[in-house]
Design a protein around this motif. Structure first.
Motif, mmCIF file in Angstrom:
data_model
loop_
_atom_site.group_PDB
_atom_site.id
_atom_site.type_symbol
_atom_site.label_atom_id
_atom_site.label_comp_id
_atom_site.label_asym_id
_atom_site.label_seq_id
_atom_site.Cartn_x
_atom_site.Cartn_y
_atom_site.Cartn_z
ATOM 1 N N TRP A 163 0.789 -0.853 0.103
ATOM 2 C CA TRP A 163 0.349 0.178 0.086
ATOM 3 C C TRP A 163 0.838 1.097 -0.231
ATOM 4 C CZ3 TRP A 163 -0.772 3.971 3.850
ATOM 5 C CH2 TRP A 163 -0.077 4.045 5.342
ATOM 6 N N MET A 164 2.074 1.518 0.364
ATOM 7 C CA MET A 164 3.380 2.367 0.233
ATOM 8 C C MET A 164 4.259 1.948 -0.949
ATOM 9 S SD MET A 164 3.424 3.346 4.611
ATOM 10 C CE MET A 164 4.006 1.375 5.197
ATOM 11 N N ALA A 165 4.342 0.978 -1.216
ATOM 12 C CA ALA A 165 5.289 0.644 -2.437
ATOM 13 C C ALA A 165 4.783 0.998 -3.553
ATOM 14 C CB ALA A 165 6.127 -0.741 -1.518
ATOM 15 N N VAL A 166 3.812 0.413 -3.906
ATOM 16 C CA VAL A 166 3.614 0.311 -4.903
ATOM 17 C C VAL A 166 3.364 1.874 -5.823
ATOM 18 C CG1 VAL A 166 1.392 0.035 -6.616
ATOM 19 C CG2 VAL A 166 1.837 -1.506 -4.849
ATOM 20 N N PRO A 167 2.561 3.095 -5.384
ATOM 21 C CA PRO A 167 2.876 3.761 -5.264
ATOM 22 C C PRO A 167 3.936 5.108 -4.787
ATOM 23 C CG PRO A 167 1.649 4.220 -3.460
ATOM 24 C CD PRO A 167 1.716 2.768 -3.499
ATOM 25 N N ARG A 168 4.501 4.295 -4.362
ATOM 26 C CA ARG A 168 5.879 5.390 -4.313
ATOM 27 C C ARG A 168 7.147 4.623 -5.672
ATOM 28 N NH1 ARG A 168 10.882 3.519 -3.218
ATOM 29 N NH2 ARG A 168 12.828 3.981 -2.009
ATOM 30 N N ASN A 169 6.945 3.098 -5.286
ATOM 31 C CA ASN A 169 8.454 2.623 -7.015
ATOM 32 C C ASN A 169 7.214 3.242 -8.207
ATOM 33 O OD1 ASN A 169 8.997 0.901 -5.049
ATOM 34 N ND2 ASN A 169 8.292 -0.351 -5.432
ATOM 35 N N ALA A 170 6.870 3.357 -8.612
ATOM 36 C CA ALA A 170 5.563 4.354 -9.610
ATOM 37 C C ALA A 170 6.329 6.057 -9.011
ATOM 38 C CB ALA A 170 4.157 4.164 -9.460
ATOM 39 N N GLY A 171 6.080 6.642 -8.710
ATOM 40 C CA GLY A 171 5.793 7.869 -8.657
ATOM 41 C C GLY A 171 7.562 8.136 -8.749
ATOM 42 N N ARG A 222 -11.625 4.480 -1.158
ATOM 43 C CA ARG A 222 -13.144 4.060 -1.196
ATOM 44 C C ARG A 222 -12.956 3.290 -2.470
ATOM 45 N NH1 ARG A 222 -16.269 8.073 2.989
ATOM 46 N NH2 ARG A 222 -14.583 8.907 2.026
ATOM 47 N N ASP A 223 -12.029 4.987 -4.086
ATOM 48 C CA ASP A 223 -12.317 4.445 -4.766
ATOM 49 C C ASP A 223 -10.794 5.540 -5.748
ATOM 50 O OD1 ASP A 223 -12.385 7.024 -5.022
ATOM 51 O OD2 ASP A 223 -14.981 7.726 -5.124
ATOM 52 N N LEU A 224 -10.757 5.011 -6.654
ATOM 53 C CA LEU A 224 -9.636 5.092 -6.685
ATOM 54 C C LEU A 224 -8.957 6.895 -7.435
ATOM 55 C CD1 LEU A 224 -7.011 3.793 -8.815
ATOM 56 C CD2 LEU A 224 -8.299 4.504 -11.027
ATOM 57 N N ASP A 225 -10.275 7.539 -7.417
ATOM 58 C CA ASP A 225 -9.200 9.457 -6.645
ATOM 59 C C ASP A 225 -9.342 9.360 -5.481
ATOM 60 O OD1 ASP A 225 -9.987 9.811 -9.567
ATOM 61 O OD2 ASP A 225 -12.244 10.364 -9.046
ATOM 62 N N ARG A 256 -1.704 6.411 -10.364
ATOM 63 C CA ARG A 256 -3.540 6.350 -10.936
ATOM 64 C C ARG A 256 -2.495 4.898 -11.639
ATOM 65 N NH1 ARG A 256 -8.217 8.207 -11.296
ATOM 66 N NH2 ARG A 256 -7.744 9.609 -10.403
ATOM 67 N N GLU A 257 -1.726 4.812 -12.412
ATOM 68 C CA GLU A 257 -1.841 3.866 -13.522
ATOM 69 C C GLU A 257 -1.340 2.345 -12.069
ATOM 70 O OE1 GLU A 257 0.676 4.888 -16.410
ATOM 71 O OE2 GLU A 257 -0.737 6.078 -17.716
ATOM 72 N N ALA A 258 -0.284 2.451 -11.505
ATOM 73 C CA ALA A 258 -0.362 1.799 -10.921
ATOM 74 C C ALA A 258 -1.164 1.008 -9.761
ATOM 75 C CB ALA A 258 1.033 2.235 -9.844
ATOM 76 N N LEU A 259 -2.204 1.653 -9.352
ATOM 77 C CA LEU A 259 -3.196 1.677 -8.221
ATOM 78 C C LEU A 259 -4.128 1.129 -9.227
ATOM 79 C CD1 LEU A 259 -3.403 4.472 -5.833
ATOM 80 C CD2 LEU A 259 -2.543 2.244 -5.756
ATOM 81 N N THR A 260 -4.371 1.008 -10.213
ATOM 82 C CA THR A 260 -5.442 0.871 -10.832
ATOM 83 C C THR A 260 -5.769 -0.741 -10.963
ATOM 84 O OG1 THR A 260 -6.016 2.480 -12.171
ATOM 85 C CG2 THR A 260 -6.870 0.347 -13.412
ATOM 86 N N PRO A 261 -5.032 -1.933 -10.660
ATOM 87 C CA PRO A 261 -4.876 -3.187 -10.705
ATOM 88 C C PRO A 261 -5.839 -3.800 -8.940
ATOM 89 C CG PRO A 261 -3.195 -2.530 -11.885
ATOM 90 C CD PRO A 261 -3.714 -1.318 -11.213
ATOM 91 N N ARG A 264 -10.884 -2.872 -6.098
ATOM 92 C CA ARG A 264 -12.271 -3.886 -5.665
ATOM 93 C C ARG A 264 -13.106 -3.533 -5.907
ATOM 94 N NH1 ARG A 264 -8.093 -5.843 -7.564
ATOM 95 N NH2 ARG A 264 -6.756 -6.966 -6.342
ATOM 96 N N ARG A 265 -14.095 -4.368 -5.209
ATOM 97 C CA ARG A 265 -15.961 -3.917 -5.375
ATOM 98 C C ARG A 265 -16.505 -3.047 -4.260
ATOM 99 N NH1 ARG A 265 -20.290 -7.894 -6.417
ATOM 100 N NH2 ARG A 265 -19.104 -9.051 -4.352
ATOM 101 N N ASP A 266 -15.064 -2.990 -2.992
ATOM 102 C CA ASP A 266 -15.196 -2.122 -1.668
ATOM 103 C C ASP A 266 -13.903 -1.572 -1.921
ATOM 104 O OD1 ASP A 266 -13.625 -4.136 -1.975
ATOM 105 O OD2 ASP A 266 -13.870 -5.307 0.029
ATOM 106 N N GLY A 267 -13.934 -1.011 -2.698
ATOM 107 C CA GLY A 267 -12.051 0.063 -2.826
ATOM 108 C C GLY A 267 -10.902 -0.324 -3.289
ATOM 109 N N VAL A 268 -10.125 0.312 -2.992
ATOM 110 C CA VAL A 268 -8.870 0.718 -3.613
ATOM 111 C C VAL A 268 -8.510 -0.678 -2.112
ATOM 112 C CG1 VAL A 268 -6.580 0.823 -4.582
ATOM 113 C CG2 VAL A 268 -8.645 1.923 -4.982
#
Length: 288
Positions: A163-171, A222-225, A256-261, A264-268
């Motif tokens: 939850w921290m590594a994915v956005p950090r590595n993308a940025g 709760r959503d991608l935004d 945003r691209e990195a988190l899209t995968p 889920r139905r109940d959030g990211v």
């Protein structure tokens, strides 16, 4: 607090942008972190009437949960260095609970606690920021009753916390190279090594030490935004962007691209990896 306090760098950090950000986002952050804090609280096995110190209490969500657990005959004290976050905590105290729940703006490493004032110590991600953690735990032990209990939750390594590594590595592809500092320096991952935690607690006067992994998915948004907004403001990526705000637009797109995968139905939802640590004050330990 004195300008030459041992944790002055952290005091400055949590009273500036980081503390203001966490105060503004406290509801969302509490929603993310509550399941992890609840696991540490369950391990503490609180009883009605217990006196509890909440170390690094932040905006007070965990302190309120502790106060409900110990009931009207109990007492909870939250301690933190961040005035912006403590302002939120004090506003959250319900009417009728003022005598049961108090907050201190102070450094737990150096604050003079009343001897054996607490039956239990608790922390939700608040113990990884001390300049001298062994000294801090020795100081905390001085305020804990004989055979009193300790329970806290802390992060394992960044690599294990997607939850921290994915956005950090993308940025990182659009940010200056991250400095490779001392992994044990004050910060969110300073207690990633279980052996280090055990050594610190032994030096601090604890026994019956248990360090257990606790893994779960947490809701980054709760959503991608909302998830992208959170990733850009908190955690390692948020800290880097506070230093390079001109890159916000570009980094936002790749995050945003990195988190899209992970939508889920109940959030990211992304994996989080923590230690649940419990211990008792050693009966033979004496402050010194």
């Amino acid at each position: 607090m004195s300008s030459d306090a041992p944790n002055q760098a952290q005091i400055d950090y949590w009273n500036a942008g980081a503390g203001e950000t966490w105060a503004a986002l406290n509801d969302r952050l509490d929603r993310q972190l509550a399941p992890l804090g609840d696991a540490a609280m369950e391990a503490l096995a609180l009883q009605p009437g217990d006196r509890v110190l909440d170390v690094g209490c932040g905006c007070g969500h965990s302190s309120l949960a502790l106060a409900r657990a110990v009931g009207g005959t109990g007492q909870v004290t939250g301690i933190d260095v961040s005035r912006p976050m403590l302002d939120v905590a004090r506003r959250r105290v319900p009417e009728g609970m003022e005598s049961q729940l108090e907050f201190l703006e102070a450094d737990a490493q150096s604050y003079s606690f009343e001897t054996e004032a607490f039956d239990a110590l608790y922390s939700r991600f608040g113990v990884m920021f001390f300049a001298d953690p062994a000294a801090a735990f020795r100081n905390l032990t001085s305020g804990l009753a004989l055979r009193g209990r300790l329970s806290f939750v802390c992060w394992r390594s960044l690599a294990e916390n997607a939850w921290m590594a994915v956005p950090r590595n993308a940025g990182l592809q659009h940010l200056p190279p991250a400095a490779s500092g001392d992994p044990s320096a004050p910060g969110p991952f300073a207690f990633a090594d279980a052996r280090r935690i055990e050594a610190i607690l032994v030096q601090g006067g604890y026994t019956n030490i248990s360090i257990s992994p606790f893994d779960t998915d947490i809701v980054l948004g709760r959503d991608l935004d909302e998830a992208v907004g959170m990733a850009l403001k908190v955690g390692p990526l948020g800290a880097m962007l506070r230093e390079t705000p001109q890159q916000l637009g570009t980094v936002s797109r790749v995050v945003r691209e990195a988190l899209t995968p992970y939508v889920r139905r109940d959030g990211v939802l992304l994996p989080a990896a923590t230690w649940i640590v419990t211990a008792n004050r050693a009966s033979a330990w004496e402050p010194g």
